[in-house]
Design an enzyme around this catalytic site. Structure first.
Site, PDB file in Angstrom:
ATOM      1  NE  ARG A 117      -3.931  -1.948   2.039  1.00  0.00           N
ATOM      2  CZ  ARG A 117      -4.013  -2.985   2.953  1.00  0.00           C
ATOM      3  NH1 ARG A 117      -3.206  -2.761   4.018  1.00  0.00           N
ATOM      4  NH2 ARG A 117      -4.762  -3.826   2.860  1.00  0.00           N
ATOM      5  CE  LYS A 156      -0.845  13.960 -14.514  1.00  0.00           C
ATOM      6  NZ  LYS A 156      -0.906  14.247 -16.021  1.00  0.00           N
ATOM      7  CD  GLU A 214       6.855  15.680 -22.792  1.00  0.00           C
ATOM      8  OE1 GLU A 214       6.353  16.751 -22.453  1.00  0.00           O
ATOM      9  OE2 GLU A 214       6.542  14.702 -22.643  1.00  0.00           O
ATOM     10  CE  LYS A 267       5.319  17.497 -14.263  1.00  0.00           C
ATOM     11  NZ  LYS A 267       5.308  16.040 -14.853  1.00  0.00           N
ATOM     12  CD  GLU A 312      -4.139  16.342 -15.682  1.00  0.00           C
ATOM     13  OE1 GLU A 312      -2.894  15.979 -15.633  1.00  0.00           O
ATOM     14  OE2 GLU A 312      -4.803  16.207 -16.867  1.00  0.00           O
ATOM     15  NE  ARG A 328       0.758  16.917 -13.068  1.00  0.00           N
ATOM     16  CZ  ARG A 328       1.433  16.159 -12.292  1.00  0.00           C
ATOM     17  NH1 ARG A 328       1.122  16.132 -10.954  1.00  0.00           N
ATOM     18  NH2 ARG A 328       2.245  15.361 -12.906  1.00  0.00           N
ATOM     19  CG  ASN A 365      -1.580  16.190 -20.234  1.00  0.00           C
ATOM     20  OD1 ASN A 365      -0.701  15.419 -20.201  1.00  0.00           O
ATOM     21  ND2 ASN A 365      -2.675  16.098 -19.362  1.00  0.00           N
ATOM     22  CG  HIS A 423       1.016  15.011 -23.573  1.00  0.00           C
ATOM     23  ND1 HIS A 423       1.473  15.973 -23.930  1.00  0.00           N
ATOM     24  CD2 HIS A 423       1.922  14.208 -22.673  1.00  0.00           C
ATOM     25  CE1 HIS A 423       2.733  16.118 -23.292  1.00  0.00           C
ATOM     26  NE2 HIS A 423       2.869  14.835 -22.760  1.00  0.00           N
ATOM     27  CG  HIS A 472      -1.170  10.173 -24.822  1.00  0.00           C
ATOM     28  ND1 HIS A 472      -1.731  10.598 -23.795  1.00  0.00           N
ATOM     29  CD2 HIS A 472       0.203  10.053 -24.388  1.00  0.00           C
ATOM     30  CE1 HIS A 472      -0.653  10.846 -22.566  1.00  0.00           C
ATOM     31  NE2 HIS A 472       0.235  10.556 -23.172  1.00  0.00           N
ATOM     32  CG  HIS A 483       5.918  10.181 -24.495  1.00  0.00           C
ATOM     33  ND1 HIS A 483       4.366  10.185 -24.238  1.00  0.00           N
ATOM     34  CD2 HIS A 483       6.089  11.172 -23.750  1.00  0.00           C
ATOM     35  CE1 HIS A 483       3.990  10.917 -23.734  1.00  0.00           C
ATOM     36  NE2 HIS A 483       4.859  11.573 -23.067  1.00  0.00           N
TER      37      HIS A 483
END
Ligand code: NAD
Ligand code: GLY
Length: 364
Positions: free
Chosen positions: A125, A147, A189, A231, A241, A245, A249, A252, A256, A269
């Site tokens: 956990r 993330k 990026e 960032k 987010e 935030r 993206n 993206h 993606h 990527h």
């Protein structure tokens, strides 16, 4: 080693705050790991490319802090960012009877960072982890902000958790062994931060792009630090987010779709994000948010960085179908990060017909 403000960016998240250490030679310096949570076991998670290059240096720097230092060598590549590979981390942790104080070290690029972070979020956990990013992309983006995720055949980074690292150690010297294609991917990026947050940084990137492509140390150091500062500000304001935030993206949503549509690992990527930014700028222009010169400028910068500016010919309908799986989509409505003049971004929907026009203009 005494770290100065020049080497350090802090992610301010109350009791989960942590430092990003940025500079040459940090990987092998014991001081880079001072003050981390105490643990009996440390586990270096890396891959079959990065492990042989840098795991020994990290082990030596960690030295006698831990009773045992284990190492997990995962197969290399975006196509392995999946459940079976993630499970190999759990197999190793359980096989070595690692307890709930065990400290994981993610030694590698964004794939290793995302998977190690997700494993750390889940194991017993939650155990602490340190990001030791070894790609430009990971140093400016994926190692920062907590993330973590793996991919699903239906969508990129769909299974994951927010789990902040306890430190990021970004050694700029490791970038010397990175293939040029990966440098370009990292530049995508870096470029991203300009149009969404800092027009002055975009000017700087434009002026120093040749130096960045050539990996000139001073240019790379400035770009990594400024990217991390931007960032850090965004993550501190909106860790999970719920709003701001999402601007990170930019590019993206299209990107993606390229990655998932071609199969993970076909395009890097960063390449997909670079091309995605060209498409998102084109959409911004067609929506009247920016002028044609601004969209052309983004395209030229992406191209000069050595990144693709035309998407693969998946067909507009397939792109739309893939983008409806994007995490920003709500009730099947795709949300795009769009840009405005002066280094600002907005998140909003766009008519399918207009998006299809952009796809027809920018792909194939
Ligand atoms: P990557 O992790 O696949 O690394 C790229 C390649 O470079 C790999 O083959 C790797 O083994 C090799 N490599 C790494 N360091 C090296 C070095 N110093 N010398 C030589 N080779 C080296 O790719 P990436 O671009 O670092 O990361 C992309 C991943 O990051 C994607 O899965 C993306 O979804 C994720 N990402 C996550 C976030 C986030 O916020 N968590 C943000 C951006 C991207
Ligand atoms: N790379 C996007 C984010 O960290 O939010």
């Amino acid at each position: 080693m005494t770290l100065t403000a020049a080497d350090k960016v802090t992610i301010a998240l109350a009791d989960r705050s942590y430092d990003l250490l940025i500079g040459p030679g940090l990987l092998g310096r014991a001081e880079s790991y001072d003050g981390l949570p105490t643990a009996a076991d440390a586990v270096i998670v890396t891959n079959t490319t990065v492990g042989p290059l840098y795991a020994k240096t990290l082990r030596q720097a960690l030295g006698a802090r831990y009773r045992r230092i284990h190492q997990v060598d995962l197969p290399d590549g975006e196509s392995h960012k999946d459940w079976p590979t993630l499970n190999r981390i759990f197999d190793a942790l359980l096989g070595a009877a690692c307890d709930r104080k065990t400290l994981l070290f993610a030694l590698g690029g964004g794939v290793i960072g995302d998977m190690t972070g997700f494993a750390a979020a889940c194991y017993m956990r939650g155990v602490p982890f340190v990001q030791v990013p070894t790609t430009l992309l990971a140093q400016v983006d994926s190692s920062v902000g907590g993330k973590t995720a793996i991919n699903h055949p239906l969508g990129k980074n769909m299974i994951g958790a927010f789990h902040q690292p306890v430190r990021v150690v970004a050694d700029l010297d490791v970038l010397t062994t990175l293939p040029q294609r990966e440098i370009a991917a990292g530049l995508a990026e870096i470029i991203k931060y300009g149009p969404i947050a800092d027009a002055t940084f975009l000017d700087w990137i434009e002026q120093h792009l040749d130096a960045l492509v050539a990996r000139e140390p001073a240019a790379i150091a400035h770009a990594v630090k400024r990217s991390c500062e931007i960032k850090a500000r965004v993550v501190a304001a909106d860790e999970r987010e719920s709003g701001l935030r999402a601007i990170l993206n930019f590019g993206h949503t299209f990107g993606h779709a390229i990655e998932a549509g071609l199969g993970y690992g076909e395009w890097l990527h960063g390449e997909a994000v670079g091309c995605g930014m060209v498409m998102a700028a084109e959409l911004s222009q067609r929506l009247g948010l920016i002028d044609t010169a601004c969209a052309a400028r983004i395209r030229a910068i992406v191209q000069r960085a050595g990144l693709p500016v035309r998407g693969p010919a998946l067909g507009a309908d397939r792109y739309l179908e893939l983008m409806r799986h994007d995490k920003k989509a709500e009730a099947g409505e795709i949300k795009f990060v769009l840009i405005e003049p002066g280094g600002r971004a907005v998140v909003r929907a766009a008519p399918d017909a207009l998006v299809s026009e952009v796809l027809r203009a920018c792909t194939g």
